[in-house]
Scaffold this motif. Structure first.
Motif, short mmCIF file in Angstrom:
data_model
loop_
_atom_site.label_atom_id
_atom_site.label_comp_id
_atom_site.label_asym_id
_atom_site.label_seq_id
_atom_site.Cartn_x
_atom_site.Cartn_y
_atom_site.Cartn_z
N LEU A 182 1.08 8.86 6.90
CA LEU A 182 2.48 9.16 7.18
C LEU A 182 3.22 7.94 7.72
O LEU A 182 4.38 7.69 7.35
N ASP A 183 2.57 7.15 8.60
CA ASP A 183 3.19 5.93 9.11
C ASP A 183 3.48 4.95 7.98
O ASP A 183 4.52 4.27 7.97
N ASN A 210 3.95 5.69 4.71
CA ASN A 210 4.89 6.19 3.71
C ASN A 210 6.19 6.75 4.29
O ASN A 210 7.20 6.76 3.59
N TYR A 211 6.16 7.22 5.50
CA TYR A 211 7.34 7.84 6.11
C TYR A 211 7.50 7.34 7.55
O TYR A 211 7.33 8.10 8.51
N GLN A 232 8.76 6.37 11.11
CA GLN A 232 9.70 6.97 12.06
C GLN A 232 9.76 6.11 13.31
O GLN A 232 9.05 5.10 13.42
N TRP A 250 3.27 8.38 13.91
CA TRP A 250 2.64 9.54 13.29
C TRP A 250 1.14 9.55 13.58
O TRP A 250 0.54 10.60 13.74
#
Length: 108
Positions: free
Chosen positions: A62-63, A65-66, A68, A72
């Protein structure tokens, strides 16, 4: 005063009787051995390790690809650890219940 003393003696006697029943049951129970205890340690270890590692892996993905403003990886790692702890607590409670409140055998 005398009735309170009788209640204490009765409850003490009941307490000793319950302990004796558990002791006799444990001595006659051939199913649980040292290997069973070691297996239980393994079960608790794996139930903590697997969700934690899966959570960390998911968090890294998640870190990557997405992204924030928060991590994550850390979030999913903690969630995996909490879930693993819940599973381990469930297993321990189940085994504790079986030890202290055994089901009566069919032949008794």
């Amino acid at each position: 005063m005398a009735s309170a003393n009788k209640k204490e003696i009765k409850s003490f006697g009941e307490h000793i009787g319950e302990k004796e029943k558990r002791k006799i049951s444990a001595q006659s129970n051939d199913q649980r051995s040292v290997w069973f205890g070691l297996g239980m340690f393994g079960m608790v270890g794996w139930s903590l390790a697997v969700p934690t590692l899966l959570g960390a892996t998911l968090g890294m993905w998640l870190d990557k690809n997405y992204a924030q403003s928060f991590s994550w990886t850390l979030t999913c790692l903690i969630l995996g650890l909490v879930m693993g702890g819940a599973v381990a607590a469930h297993w321990i409670a189940k085994e504790n219940n079986e030890i202290h409140h055994p089901k009566p055998k069919q032949d008794e």
